[in-house]
Design a protein around this motif. Structure first.
Motif, PDB file in Angstrom:
ATOM      1  N   LYS A   1       0.793  -1.165   0.036  1.00  0.00           N
ATOM      2  CA  LYS A   1      -0.100   0.176  -0.018  1.00  0.00           C
ATOM      3  C   LYS A   1       0.952   1.270   0.154  1.00  0.00           C
ATOM      4  CE  LYS A   1      -3.756  -2.215   2.511  1.00  0.00           C
ATOM      5  NZ  LYS A   1      -4.357  -2.143   3.736  1.00  0.00           N
ATOM      6  N   LEU A   2       2.258   1.074  -0.142  1.00  0.00           N
ATOM      7  CA  LEU A   2       3.011   2.237   0.061  1.00  0.00           C
ATOM      8  C   LEU A   2       2.645   3.165  -0.972  1.00  0.00           C
ATOM      9  CD1 LEU A   2       5.572   3.863   0.670  1.00  0.00           C
ATOM     10  CD2 LEU A   2       6.863   2.200  -0.618  1.00  0.00           C
ATOM     11  N   ARG A   3       2.550   4.524  -0.737  1.00  0.00           N
ATOM     12  CA  ARG A   3       2.498   5.439  -1.798  1.00  0.00           C
ATOM     13  C   ARG A   3       3.185   6.599  -1.449  1.00  0.00           C
ATOM     14  NH1 ARG A   3      -2.190   6.028   1.387  1.00  0.00           N
ATOM     15  NH2 ARG A   3      -2.820   8.227   1.757  1.00  0.00           N
ATOM     16  N   VAL A   4       3.393   7.603  -2.172  1.00  0.00           N
ATOM     17  CA  VAL A   4       4.103   9.043  -2.018  1.00  0.00           C
ATOM     18  C   VAL A   4       3.145   9.944  -2.347  1.00  0.00           C
ATOM     19  CG1 VAL A   4       5.448   8.918  -4.062  1.00  0.00           C
ATOM     20  CG2 VAL A   4       6.253  10.440  -1.914  1.00  0.00           C
ATOM     21  N   GLU A   5       3.130  10.946  -1.478  1.00  0.00           N
ATOM     22  CA  GLU A   5       2.435  12.281  -1.631  1.00  0.00           C
ATOM     23  C   GLU A   5       3.338  13.300  -1.755  1.00  0.00           C
ATOM     24  OE1 GLU A   5      -0.259  12.475   1.723  1.00  0.00           O
ATOM     25  OE2 GLU A   5      -1.483  10.786   1.124  1.00  0.00           O
ATOM     26  N   VAL A   6       3.616  14.072  -2.858  1.00  0.00           N
ATOM     27  CA  VAL A   6       4.509  15.122  -3.073  1.00  0.00           C
ATOM     28  C   VAL A   6       3.646  16.350  -2.850  1.00  0.00           C
ATOM     29  CG1 VAL A   6       6.104  16.145  -4.554  1.00  0.00           C
ATOM     30  CG2 VAL A   6       5.614  13.747  -4.776  1.00  0.00           C
ATOM     31  N   TYR A   7       4.237  17.422  -2.031  1.00  0.00           N
ATOM     32  CA  TYR A   7       3.586  18.551  -1.739  1.00  0.00           C
ATOM     33  C   TYR A   7       4.560  19.827  -2.285  1.00  0.00           C
ATOM     34  CZ  TYR A   7       0.760  16.251   1.544  1.00  0.00           C
ATOM     35  OH  TYR A   7      -0.286  15.380   1.763  1.00  0.00           O
ATOM     36  N   ARG A   8       5.660  19.566  -2.390  1.00  0.00           N
ATOM     37  CA  ARG A   8       6.541  20.867  -2.949  1.00  0.00           C
ATOM     38  C   ARG A   8       7.777  20.204  -3.482  1.00  0.00           C
ATOM     39  NH1 ARG A   8       4.581  21.646   1.572  1.00  0.00           N
ATOM     40  NH2 ARG A   8       3.076  23.604   2.198  1.00  0.00           N
ATOM     41  N   VAL A   9       8.097  20.985  -4.515  1.00  0.00           N
ATOM     42  CA  VAL A   9       9.353  20.664  -5.232  1.00  0.00           C
ATOM     43  C   VAL A   9      10.126  21.918  -5.616  1.00  0.00           C
ATOM     44  CG1 VAL A   9      10.512  19.390  -7.228  1.00  0.00           C
ATOM     45  CG2 VAL A   9       8.355  18.317  -6.292  1.00  0.00           C
ATOM     46  N   ILE A  10      11.387  21.956  -4.950  1.00  0.00           N
ATOM     47  CA  ILE A  10      12.111  23.161  -5.260  1.00  0.00           C
ATOM     48  C   ILE A  10      13.520  22.960  -5.947  1.00  0.00           C
ATOM     49  CG2 ILE A  10      13.185  25.452  -4.267  1.00  0.00           C
ATOM     50  CD1 ILE A  10      11.042  24.960  -1.831  1.00  0.00           C
ATOM     51  N   ALA A  11      13.670  23.519  -7.059  1.00  0.00           N
ATOM     52  CA  ALA A  11      14.928  22.955  -7.964  1.00  0.00           C
ATOM     53  C   ALA A  11      15.662  24.386  -8.172  1.00  0.00           C
ATOM     54  CB  ALA A  11      14.729  22.275  -9.029  1.00  0.00           C
ATOM     55  N   GLY A  12      17.105  24.181  -8.090  1.00  0.00           N
ATOM     56  CA  GLY A  12      17.885  25.228  -8.272  1.00  0.00           C
ATOM     57  C   GLY A  12      19.444  24.682  -8.882  1.00  0.00           C
ATOM     58  N   GLY A  13      19.936  24.981  -9.865  1.00  0.00           N
ATOM     59  CA  GLY A  13      21.165  24.550 -10.102  1.00  0.00           C
ATOM     60  C   GLY A  13      21.043  22.882 -10.112  1.00  0.00           C
ATOM     61  N   ASP A  14      22.071  22.367  -9.580  1.00  0.00           N
ATOM     62  CA  ASP A  14      22.284  21.152  -9.295  1.00  0.00           C
ATOM     63  C   ASP A  14      21.453  20.247  -8.235  1.00  0.00           C
ATOM     64  OD1 ASP A  14      23.846  21.061 -11.546  1.00  0.00           O
ATOM     65  OD2 ASP A  14      25.769  21.069 -10.365  1.00  0.00           O
ATOM     66  N   TYR A  15      20.507  20.995  -7.745  1.00  0.00           N
ATOM     67  CA  TYR A  15      19.902  20.447  -6.268  1.00  0.00           C
ATOM     68  C   TYR A  15      18.442  20.444  -6.460  1.00  0.00           C
ATOM     69  CZ  TYR A  15      24.264  20.293  -4.016  1.00  0.00           C
ATOM     70  OH  TYR A  15      25.721  20.033  -3.561  1.00  0.00           O
ATOM     71  N   VAL A  16      17.718  19.792  -5.937  1.00  0.00           N
ATOM     72  CA  VAL A  16      16.392  19.341  -6.068  1.00  0.00           C
ATOM     73  C   VAL A  16      15.826  19.005  -4.585  1.00  0.00           C
ATOM     74  CG1 VAL A  16      13.956  18.302  -6.748  1.00  0.00           C
ATOM     75  CG2 VAL A  16      16.075  18.931  -8.467  1.00  0.00           C
ATOM     76  N   PHE A  17      14.854  19.883  -3.839  1.00  0.00           N
ATOM     77  CA  PHE A  17      14.571  19.604  -2.706  1.00  0.00           C
ATOM     78  C   PHE A  17      12.848  19.182  -2.801  1.00  0.00           C
ATOM     79  CE2 PHE A  17      17.772  22.309  -2.063  1.00  0.00           C
ATOM     80  CZ  PHE A  17      18.472  22.039  -0.754  1.00  0.00           C
TER      81      PHE A  17
END
Length: 146
Positions: free
Chosen positions: A75-91
């Protein structure tokens, strides 16, 4: 990939947008579509560096970890709320529901995943911070985690 009303994505340039899309693709293919090994091979460098202490380093190890986890916790699932990307990094600010249990009332494990990309657009390194989502009745405030 389960989302409440769609994630908020902040990415200024084309490269950052591609990296953000890759992270969303990884979650979707690895967890939602249950193609962990193929997703790891597609999005990660083989020598991917893992900083989470429960998963060995390498793309193959991450694919194996999620492949086995999905077998045990289907039943594993992921809910994504925010994605912040800049340069070589993604949060990515996410909630992994049923990551460690099959409890239908599981509130999830809130997380911030940090990915570093290489010059070829592959994920090269990963850090995360994780914490259980508490019962809102026991929270010191009414703001919620997401």
């Amino acid at each position: 990939m389960e989302q409440k009303s769609g994630p908020i994505i902040i990415a200024g340039d084309a490269k950052s947008k591609e990296h953000a899309a890759a992270v969303l693709g990884l979650y979707d293919e690895m967890i939602t579509k249950k193609q962990a090994a193929a997703a790891a091979e597609k999005y990660l460098r083989p020598d991917y560096i893992q900083h989470n202490p429960i998963i060995p380093t390498s793309a193959k190890s991450l694919g194996s970890f999620f492949g086995e986890t999905i077998k045990v916790h289907n039943k594993l699932r992921v809910e994504v709320y925010r994605v912040i990307a800049g340069g070589d990094y993604v949060f990515a600010h996410v909630n992994f529901v049923n990551l460690f249990s099959e409890d239908p009332n599981d509130r999830g494990i809130a997380g911030v995943d940090i990915y570093r990309f290489d010059e070829n657009g592959k994920m090269a390194e990963h850090w995360d911070v994780l914490q259980p989502v508490p019962d809102p009745e026991k929270s010191a405030n009414t703001n919620g985690m997401f």
